[in-house]
Design a protein around this motif. Structure first.
Motif, PDB file in Angstrom:
ATOM      1  N   ARG A  59       0.832  -1.211   0.000  1.00 28.06           N
ATOM      2  CA  ARG A  59       0.000   0.000   0.000  1.00 28.06           C
ATOM      3  C   ARG A  59       0.861   1.253   0.000  1.00 28.06           C
ATOM      4  NH1 ARG A  59      -2.947  -1.465   3.764  1.00 28.06           N
ATOM      5  NH2 ARG A  59      -2.002  -0.399   5.535  1.00 28.06           N
ATOM      6  N   ASP A  60       1.946   1.251   0.785  1.00 26.13           N
ATOM      7  CA  ASP A  60       2.819   2.419   0.855  1.00 26.13           C
ATOM      8  C   ASP A  60       3.507   2.681  -0.481  1.00 26.13           C
ATOM      9  OD1 ASP A  60       4.177   4.506   2.482  1.00 26.13           O
ATOM     10  OD2 ASP A  60       5.947   3.348   1.939  1.00 26.13           O
ATOM     11  N   VAL A  61       3.936   1.630  -1.166  1.00 28.01           N
ATOM     12  CA  VAL A  61       4.571   1.800  -2.479  1.00 28.01           C
ATOM     13  C   VAL A  61       3.595   2.448  -3.455  1.00 28.01           C
ATOM     14  CG1 VAL A  61       5.486   0.586  -4.488  1.00 28.01           C
ATOM     15  CG2 VAL A  61       6.217  -0.080  -2.199  1.00 28.01           C
ATOM     16  N   LEU A  62       2.377   1.951  -3.517  1.00 27.29           N
ATOM     17  CA  LEU A  62       1.387   2.514  -4.437  1.00 27.29           C
ATOM     18  C   LEU A  62       1.069   3.965  -4.089  1.00 27.29           C
ATOM     19  CD1 LEU A  62      -1.062  -0.530  -4.643  1.00 27.29           C
ATOM     20  CD2 LEU A  62       0.602   0.166  -6.372  1.00 27.29           C
ATOM     21  N   ARG A  63       0.909   4.243  -2.809  1.00 29.30           N
ATOM     22  CA  ARG A  63       0.574   5.613  -2.383  1.00 29.30           C
ATOM     23  C   ARG A  63       1.697   6.572  -2.715  1.00 29.30           C
ATOM     24  NH1 ARG A  63       2.321   8.518   1.348  1.00 29.30           N
ATOM     25  NH2 ARG A  63       3.447   6.776   2.319  1.00 29.30           N
ATOM     26  N   ARG A  64       2.938   6.189  -2.383  1.00 26.68           N
ATOM     27  CA  ARG A  64       4.081   7.070  -2.617  1.00 26.68           C
ATOM     28  C   ARG A  64       4.272   7.375  -4.098  1.00 26.68           C
ATOM     29  NH1 ARG A  64       8.338   4.722  -2.126  1.00 26.68           N
ATOM     30  NH2 ARG A  64       7.959   2.716  -1.106  1.00 26.68           N
ATOM     31  N   ASN A  65       3.846   6.463  -4.943  1.00 22.56           N
ATOM     32  CA  ASN A  65       4.076   6.636  -6.373  1.00 22.56           C
ATOM     33  C   ASN A  65       2.859   7.140  -7.139  1.00 22.56           C
ATOM     34  OD1 ASN A  65       6.939   5.756  -6.742  1.00 22.56           O
ATOM     35  ND2 ASN A  65       6.144   3.955  -5.689  1.00 22.56           N
ATOM     36  N   GLY A  79      -2.665 -12.171  -9.542  1.00 23.30           N
ATOM     37  CA  GLY A  79      -2.678 -13.333  -8.661  1.00 23.30           C
ATOM     38  C   GLY A  79      -3.929 -13.388  -7.815  1.00 23.30           C
ATOM     39  N   THR A  80      -3.758 -13.595  -6.518  1.00 26.23           N
ATOM     40  CA  THR A  80      -4.899 -13.652  -5.606  1.00 26.23           C
ATOM     41  C   THR A  80      -5.301 -12.276  -5.087  1.00 26.23           C
ATOM     42  OG1 THR A  80      -3.449 -14.040  -3.702  1.00 26.23           O
ATOM     43  CG2 THR A  80      -4.287 -15.985  -4.867  1.00 26.23           C
ATOM     44  N   GLY A  81      -4.676 -11.226  -5.600  1.00 28.93           N
ATOM     45  CA  GLY A  81      -5.127  -9.871  -5.283  1.00 28.93           C
ATOM     46  C   GLY A  81      -4.391  -9.184  -4.160  1.00 28.93           C
ATOM     47  N   LEU A  82      -3.159  -9.591  -3.850  1.00 28.21           N
ATOM     48  CA  LEU A  82      -2.435  -8.985  -2.732  1.00 28.21           C
ATOM     49  C   LEU A  82      -2.117  -7.513  -2.989  1.00 28.21           C
ATOM     50  CD1 LEU A  82      -0.028 -11.950  -1.910  1.00 28.21           C
ATOM     51  CD2 LEU A  82      -2.113 -11.269  -0.686  1.00 28.21           C
ATOM     52  N   VAL A  83      -1.713  -7.177  -4.206  1.00 30.18           N
ATOM     53  CA  VAL A  83      -1.490  -5.774  -4.563  1.00 30.18           C
ATOM     54  C   VAL A  83      -2.809  -5.081  -4.867  1.00 30.18           C
ATOM     55  CG1 VAL A  83      -0.417  -4.211  -6.233  1.00 30.18           C
ATOM     56  CG2 VAL A  83       0.855  -6.187  -5.377  1.00 30.18           C
ATOM     57  N   ALA A  84      -3.689  -5.774  -5.575  1.00 31.24           N
ATOM     58  CA  ALA A  84      -4.973  -5.187  -5.967  1.00 31.24           C
ATOM     59  C   ALA A  84      -5.787  -4.739  -4.757  1.00 31.24           C
ATOM     60  CB  ALA A  84      -5.770  -6.181  -6.806  1.00 31.24           C
ATOM     61  N   ALA A  85      -5.752  -5.523  -3.683  1.00 34.73           N
ATOM     62  CA  ALA A  85      -6.520  -5.171  -2.483  1.00 34.73           C
ATOM     63  C   ALA A  85      -6.055  -3.845  -1.900  1.00 34.73           C
ATOM     64  CB  ALA A  85      -6.399  -6.277  -1.443  1.00 34.73           C
ATOM     65  N   GLU A  86      -4.739  -3.628  -1.882  1.00 34.37           N
ATOM     66  CA  GLU A  86      -4.221  -2.364  -1.361  1.00 34.37           C
ATOM     67  C   GLU A  86      -4.518  -1.219  -2.317  1.00 34.37           C
ATOM     68  OE1 GLU A  86      -3.388  -2.613   1.710  1.00 34.37           O
ATOM     69  OE2 GLU A  86      -3.657  -4.761   1.439  1.00 34.37           O
ATOM     70  N   GLY A  87      -4.471  -1.504  -3.616  1.00 37.39           N
ATOM     71  CA  GLY A  87      -4.834  -0.490  -4.593  1.00 37.39           C
ATOM     72  C   GLY A  87      -6.287  -0.072  -4.474  1.00 37.39           C
ATOM     73  N   GLN A  88      -7.149  -1.044  -4.221  1.00 32.05           N
ATOM     74  CA  GLN A  88      -8.568  -0.733  -4.082  1.00 32.05           C
ATOM     75  C   GLN A  88      -8.822   0.180  -2.890  1.00 32.05           C
ATOM     76  OE1 GLN A  88     -11.515  -3.920  -3.085  1.00 32.05           O
ATOM     77  NE2 GLN A  88     -12.363  -3.418  -5.088  1.00 32.05           N
ATOM     78  N   ARG A  89      -8.081  -0.021  -1.824  1.00 32.16           N
ATOM     79  CA  ARG A  89      -8.233   0.860  -0.651  1.00 32.16           C
ATOM     80  C   ARG A  89      -7.845   2.295  -0.989  1.00 32.16           C
ATOM     81  NH1 ARG A  89      -6.355  -4.019   1.749  1.00 32.16           N
ATOM     82  NH2 ARG A  89      -7.814  -4.774   3.348  1.00 32.16           N
ATOM     83  N   LEU A  90      -6.847   2.453  -1.830  1.00 32.11           N
ATOM     84  CA  LEU A  90      -6.366   3.793  -2.164  1.00 32.11           C
ATOM     85  C   LEU A  90      -7.273   4.506  -3.155  1.00 32.11           C
ATOM     86  CD1 LEU A  90      -2.534   3.079  -2.428  1.00 32.11           C
ATOM     87  CD2 LEU A  90      -3.685   4.402  -0.652  1.00 32.11           C
ATOM     88  N   ILE A  91      -7.798   3.786  -4.149  1.00 27.94           N
ATOM     89  CA  ILE A  91      -8.633   4.457  -5.149  1.00 27.94           C
ATOM     90  C   ILE A  91     -10.057   4.671  -4.645  1.00 27.94           C
ATOM     91  CG2 ILE A  91      -7.259   3.584  -7.057  1.00 27.94           C
ATOM     92  CD1 ILE A  91      -9.401   1.524  -7.631  1.00 27.94           C
ATOM     93  N   GLY A  92     -10.479   3.905  -3.637  1.00 27.64           N
ATOM     94  CA  GLY A  92     -11.785   4.100  -3.035  1.00 27.64           C
ATOM     95  C   GLY A  92     -12.928   3.722  -3.951  1.00 27.64           C
TER      96      GLY A  92
END
Length: 252
Positions: A59-65, A79-92
């Motif tokens: 989540r921090d990597v996506l937010r910082r960038n 994959g199983t959504g490990l990055v996607a889940a954090e991205g979804q939290r950020l885009i709302g």
């Protein structure tokens, strides 16, 4: 030598990869089968081995960038959504999330956790229109891509002008001590932890494959060069703990 031809040469010459497949065509079939078979136990195995890439870090990597509310995010090799889940939290809820992966088994696990649009496809051929998304992410899967030029060309094509690509990857450390530590982790700690998930034998095979591909990871400068060839500007790479890299680029 292009990245695709050099990857093919590596497959032919390295006995570690020959244990899994012989040539590019077999690579796709073999890796898709490994990911399909491991999908059910993947999240548990990832939590055990971690590799420093917990939810907070992704989540921090996506937010910082630059990923933020209301954006359209394409997560490649989701994959199983490990990055996607954090991205979804950020885009709302105002944003839109697209998850792409060639493994139907992985996407099925992802849909159990996230209400998301899924696309069964490879990074080298993304079935989306030009100028369609604001942000492309990829988490720890670049070493499974057969042709960097095709993949980065597709990332650049589907991004809107000004959009950014953020690729998280693991690479060999530059220092001798770091390389020794990583080799010990891959050769000793990872197999031991994989045995802890022996009820998921197919996860163990996938984790062994991960270890071999990290040892054979593409050099960072070649990745940056491929991003530039694809048309990205402001291309850069940052590194954490000498192993965890973030490759960044912007569509002009």
């Amino acid at each position: 030598m292009s990245d695709s031809s050099s990857r093919a040469a590596a497959i032919k010459s390295d006995p570690r990869l020959q244990a899994y497949f012989d040539g590019e065509d077999e690579r796709r079939a073999a890796t898709r089968a490994m990911f399909d078979q491991a999908a059910g136990g993947y999240d548990q195995a990832e939590r055990i081995t971690a590799l420093g890439s917990g939810a907070w870090y992704r989540r921090d990597v996506l937010r910082r960038n630059g990923l933020s509310k209301g954006m359209t995010l394409l997560d490649v090799a989701a994959g199983t959504g490990l990055v996607a889940a954090e991205g979804q939290r950020l885009i709302g809820p105002e944003g839109r999330l697209l998850a792409l992966d060639p493994s139907p088994g992985m996407l099925a696990e992802l849909r159990k956790k996230l209400d998301v649009e899924t696309i069964e496809a490879y990074a080298e051929s993304i079935p989306l229109p030009d100028n369609h998304v604001d942000f492309v992410s990829m988490g720890y899967a670049l070493r499974h891509v057969g042709d960097l030029d095709l993949a980065f060309g597709e990332y650049h094509r589907v991004l809107c002008p000004g959009g950014r690509a953020c690729i998280m990857e693991i690479s060999r450390p530059q220092s001798r001590l770091g390389r020794l530590a990583l080799r010990a982790y891959i050769g000793g700690v990872v197999p031991f932890l994989a045995r802890l998930t022996r009820s998921q034998a197919d996860v163990k095979l996938l984790w062994e494959y991960y270890g071999d591909t990290i040892e054979l990871a593409i050099e960072p400068e070649r990745i940056l060069d491929a991003m530039r060839r694809a048309g990205f500007v402001d291309v850069e790479c940052s590194v954490t703990f000498g192993v965890f890299r973030e490759y960044l680029g912007r569509k002009a």
